[in-house]
Design an enzyme around this catalytic site. Structure first.
Site, PDB file in Angstrom:
ATOM      1  N   VAL A 131      41.258  34.062  34.777  1.00  0.00           N
ATOM      2  CA  VAL A 131      40.755  33.318  33.619  1.00  0.00           C
ATOM      3  C   VAL A 131      39.361  32.724  33.840  1.00  0.00           C
ATOM      4  CG1 VAL A 131      42.984  32.802  32.544  1.00  0.00           C
ATOM      5  CG2 VAL A 131      42.017  31.200  34.223  1.00  0.00           C
ATOM      6  N   TYR A 180      48.504  27.054  45.809  1.00  0.00           N
ATOM      7  CA  TYR A 180      48.248  27.948  44.669  1.00  0.00           C
ATOM      8  C   TYR A 180      46.977  27.535  43.910  1.00  0.00           C
ATOM      9  CZ  TYR A 180      48.767  30.130  40.089  1.00  0.00           C
ATOM     10  OH  TYR A 180      48.524  30.830  38.926  1.00  0.00           O
ATOM     11  N   TYR A 213      48.816  41.442  32.640  1.00  0.00           N
ATOM     12  CA  TYR A 213      49.862  40.735  31.892  1.00  0.00           C
ATOM     13  C   TYR A 213      50.286  41.531  30.658  1.00  0.00           C
ATOM     14  CZ  TYR A 213      47.684  37.450  34.999  1.00  0.00           C
ATOM     15  OH  TYR A 213      47.151  36.883  36.110  1.00  0.00           O
ATOM     16  N   SER A 228      43.130  34.178  38.924  1.00  0.00           N
ATOM     17  CA  SER A 228      44.268  35.053  39.251  1.00  0.00           C
ATOM     18  C   SER A 228      43.905  36.284  40.079  1.00  0.00           C
ATOM     19  CB  SER A 228      44.969  35.515  37.969  1.00  0.00           C
ATOM     20  OG  SER A 228      45.675  34.449  37.416  1.00  0.00           O
TER      21      SER A 228
END
Ligand code: DON
Length: 305
Positions: free
Chosen positions: A259, A189, A241, A64
């Site tokens: 991650v 992505y 987040y 991310s």
């Protein structure tokens, strides 16, 4: 003068008790064999000093963290129009949450949760001739490292198991917030998430955000002053987040996690710092990585506050 090297060494020593307290991401099968004990930190200052420790030169899957690069590209291309399709509020939910998207009728809360990043990737596909090559070239340009690559096995592995992202992109499309074909959005992505970079390369790549939108090594402007300020603000409020508040509280720098276990943070007008430790907490952020950055701001006395 701050003895950064000495501080990095003290941090490495003091995070050792955290090893074993988190879990390496396993929902992407190709990530689960990463050595949980890897640990590296790299620091780049705008004055051109470089410091590193541990596995700072080993490449890992940035996951991310790539959302900062794609958001920068999309924001530079379409400007404030972007916020018609993606919001600017912290989500308080998991990075891959579906439920909020339904309540909010297909407009993702922010560009860093998966739903928002998928919309940003769709914007890139709409505007770029060869999005996968263009993303890679952008990352090579801002870092100054010409051999940064995708790990195609990781991209394929995530495609094979990416059912939640597939659900998110379908839901977005049902609300008219995805223009390109679903397969193409997922393909780009999953590739951006599978970019391989080391802590040193990431710290270099993020320097434009510490330097008001200009790559310090080349003088090339990537974002306007105002856009760079905004990007840092979104990292501060949404980069972690449902742990964004706690990260701001403990660390006091804007940043972005992945991650793969990486985290990159910046202090505008001063430095960029990247840390890698693959074991994650329940919110998908590196356990030792967050602690390392907390110790860094505490021991140097430098943060944005
Ligand atoms: O889409 C996913 O689930 C992963 N490719 C990226 C998620 C991620 O890195 C969340 N960050 N902590």
């Amino acid at each position: 003068m701050t003895d950064y090297q000495h501080i990095l060494e003290s941090i490495r020593r003091d995070v050792q008790p955290l090893f074993g307290k988190g879990k390496v991401a396993s929902y992407i099968p190709a990530l689960k064999n990463t050595d949980p004990k890897k640990f590296g930190i790299a620091l780049e200052t705008l004055a051109g000093q470089e410091y590193s420790i541990g596995d700072a030169n080993e490449r890992f899957s940035i996951q991310s963290i790539s959302k900062v690069f794609t958001l920068t590209m999309a924001f530079a291309m379409v400007g404030e129009e972007l916020w018609k399709r993606v919001g600017l509020e912290p989500s308080g939910s998991a990075f891959n949450s579906l439920v909020q998207l339904e309540y909010e009728k297909g407009k993702p809360r922010n560009p860093f949760i998966n739903a928002g990043a998928l919309v940003v990737t769709d914007v890139l596909i709409q505007h770029l001739p060869d999005p996968k090559a263009d993303i890679l070239n952008f990352v090579r340009k801002i870092s100054g490292i010409s051999d940064i690559e995708y790990d195609l096995d990781i991209a394929r592995s995530e495609r094979e198991t990416g059912f939640t992202n597939t659900a998110l992109v379908n839901f977005l499309k049902s609300h008219g917030n995805i223009v390109s074909p679903i397969e193409q959005v997922l393909d780009v992505y999953f590739h951006q998430c599978a970019i391989m970079m080391s802590c040193r390369e990431l710290a270099k790549a993020f320097l434009y955000l510490a330097n008001h939108g200009v790559i310090p090594a080349t003088g090339e402007r990537i974002l306007t002053d105002s856009q760079a300020k905004r990007l840092n603000a979104v990292m501060m409020t949404c980069g972690f987040y449902d742990e964004a508040g706690e990260f701001a509280f403990r660390v006091g720098m804007p940043g972005k996690s992945g991650v793969g276990g990486g985290i990159v943070s910046v202090i505008p007008a001063l430095l960029a710092i990247a840390v890698w430790s693959p074991e994650l907490n329940e919110r998908g952020n590196s356990v030792a990585g967050v602690m390392a950055l907390e110790l860094f701001t505490t021991r140097t006395g430098r943060s944005i506050f």
